[in-house]
Write a protein that holds these residues in place. Structure first.
Motif, PDB file in Angstrom:
ATOM      1  N   GLU A   1       0.823  -1.211   0.000  1.00 53.94           N
ATOM      2  CA  GLU A   1       0.000   0.000   0.000  1.00 53.94           C
ATOM      3  C   GLU A   1       0.860   1.265   0.000  1.00 53.94           C
ATOM      4  O   GLU A   1       1.909   1.311   0.635  1.00 53.94           O
ATOM      5  CB  GLU A   1      -0.889  -0.012   1.256  1.00 53.94           C
TER       6      GLU A   1
ATOM      7  N   CYS B   1       0.529   5.696   0.075  1.00 51.81           N
ATOM      8  CA  CYS B   1      -0.241   6.922   0.211  1.00 51.81           C
ATOM      9  C   CYS B   1      -0.192   7.674  -1.119  1.00 51.81           C
ATOM     10  O   CYS B   1       0.828   7.627  -1.833  1.00 51.81           O
ATOM     11  CB  CYS B   1       0.372   7.774   1.320  1.00 51.81           C
TER      12      CYS B   1
ATOM     13  N   CYS C   1      -9.232   2.141  -9.872  1.00 51.47           N
ATOM     14  CA  CYS C   1     -10.208   1.651  -8.888  1.00 51.47           C
ATOM     15  C   CYS C   1     -11.480   1.157  -9.572  1.00 51.47           C
ATOM     16  O   CYS C   1     -12.037   0.131  -9.173  1.00 51.47           O
ATOM     17  CB  CYS C   1     -10.528   2.746  -7.871  1.00 51.47           C
TER      18      CYS C   1
ATOM     19  N   ILE D   1      -7.573  -0.877  -4.985  1.00 56.10           N
ATOM     20  CA  ILE D   1      -8.548  -0.431  -3.990  1.00 56.10           C
ATOM     21  C   ILE D   1      -7.946   0.733  -3.215  1.00 56.10           C
ATOM     22  O   ILE D   1      -6.730   0.836  -3.053  1.00 56.10           O
ATOM     23  CB  ILE D   1      -8.967  -1.565  -3.034  1.00 56.10           C
ATOM     24  N   GLY D   2      -8.818   1.625  -2.758  1.00 54.72           N
ATOM     25  CA  GLY D   2      -8.370   2.787  -2.000  1.00 54.72           C
ATOM     26  C   GLY D   2      -9.076   2.859  -0.662  1.00 54.72           C
ATOM     27  O   GLY D   2     -10.206   2.391  -0.516  1.00 54.72           O
ATOM     28  N   ARG D   3      -8.386   3.442   0.296  1.00 55.82           N
ATOM     29  CA  ARG D   3      -9.001   3.694   1.594  1.00 55.82           C
ATOM     30  C   ARG D   3      -8.558   5.075   2.063  1.00 55.82           C
ATOM     31  O   ARG D   3      -7.412   5.486   1.859  1.00 55.82           O
ATOM     32  CB  ARG D   3      -8.641   2.612   2.612  1.00 55.82           C
ATOM     33  N   LYS D   4      -9.491   5.786   2.648  1.00 53.66           N
ATOM     34  CA  LYS D   4      -9.203   7.142   3.108  1.00 53.66           C
ATOM     35  C   LYS D   4      -8.661   7.080   4.531  1.00 53.66           C
ATOM     36  O   LYS D   4      -9.184   6.365   5.376  1.00 53.66           O
ATOM     37  CB  LYS D   4     -10.467   7.993   3.057  1.00 53.66           C
ATOM     38  N   ASP D   5      -7.602   7.848   4.769  1.00 55.02           N
ATOM     39  CA  ASP D   5      -7.012   7.958   6.103  1.00 55.02           C
ATOM     40  C   ASP D   5      -6.727   9.432   6.327  1.00 55.02           C
ATOM     41  O   ASP D   5      -5.742   9.960   5.785  1.00 55.02           O
ATOM     42  CB  ASP D   5      -5.740   7.111   6.203  1.00 55.02           C
TER      43      ASP D   5
ATOM     44  N   MET E   1      -5.584   9.530   0.635  1.00 54.32           N
ATOM     45  CA  MET E   1      -6.025   8.208   0.200  1.00 54.32           C
ATOM     46  C   MET E   1      -4.811   7.290   0.180  1.00 54.32           C
ATOM     47  O   MET E   1      -3.705   7.727  -0.151  1.00 54.32           O
ATOM     48  CB  MET E   1      -6.627   8.267  -1.206  1.00 54.32           C
ATOM     49  N   HIS E   2      -5.034   6.059   0.513  1.00 56.80           N
ATOM     50  CA  HIS E   2      -4.004   5.027   0.456  1.00 56.80           C
ATOM     51  C   HIS E   2      -4.497   3.965  -0.520  1.00 56.80           C
ATOM     52  O   HIS E   2      -5.654   3.545  -0.448  1.00 56.80           O
ATOM     53  CB  HIS E   2      -3.754   4.422   1.834  1.00 56.80           C
ATOM     54  N   TYR E   3      -3.612   3.535  -1.401  1.00 60.32           N
ATOM     55  CA  TYR E   3      -3.993   2.616  -2.469  1.00 60.32           C
ATOM     56  C   TYR E   3      -3.178   1.330  -2.403  1.00 60.32           C
ATOM     57  O   TYR E   3      -2.008   1.340  -2.013  1.00 60.32           O
ATOM     58  CB  TYR E   3      -3.781   3.273  -3.837  1.00 60.32           C
TER      59      TYR E   3
ATOM     60  N   SER F   1      -5.554  -4.904  -5.647  1.00 64.07           N
ATOM     61  CA  SER F   1      -6.574  -5.850  -5.221  1.00 64.07           C
ATOM     62  C   SER F   1      -6.279  -7.217  -5.817  1.00 64.07           C
ATOM     63  O   SER F   1      -6.298  -7.383  -7.036  1.00 64.07           O
ATOM     64  CB  SER F   1      -7.951  -5.369  -5.689  1.00 64.07           C
TER      65      SER F   1
END
Length: 102
Positions: A29, A31, A54, A60-64, A68-70, A73
């Protein structure tokens, strides 16, 4: 898998920047800020590329916080492999059919 899904997946791999992003994500992953630094592109350009990746399901991405962190998948890549295998199997069947027509 329908034609639109296949086209969206293929679009993920048909740009040099997106391929470079995938290479950056190979070891885990990242940032968005790290990807921006590595590619030397603008944030809107990165957002455009990440949306395509995506949407394809390959990333896939997730917000922190504000970032966003990618990551890649695994299931998205398995879907791509399955699609390519489907084409390979169909092509092999066609090769056999072509040989019998001679």
């Amino acid at each position: 898998m329908d034609n639109k899904e296949i086209a969206v997946m293929c679009k993920a791999f048909c740009d040099e920047n997106r391929v470079q992003i995938l290479r950056l994500l190979q070891d885990g992953e990242k940032c968005a800020c790290r990807i921006l630094d590595a590619l030397q592109i603008s944030q809107p350009t990165l957002s455009h590329h990440m949306k395509i990746l995506c949407d394809s399901g390959v990333v896939i991405g997730r917000k922190d916080g504000k970032w966003m962190h990618y990551s890649i998948s695994r299931s998205g890549l398995e879907k791509v492999i399955s699609c390519l295998n489907e084409f390979m199997n169909h092509t092999e069947a066609e090769d056999i059919k072509d040989e019998t027509c001679r």
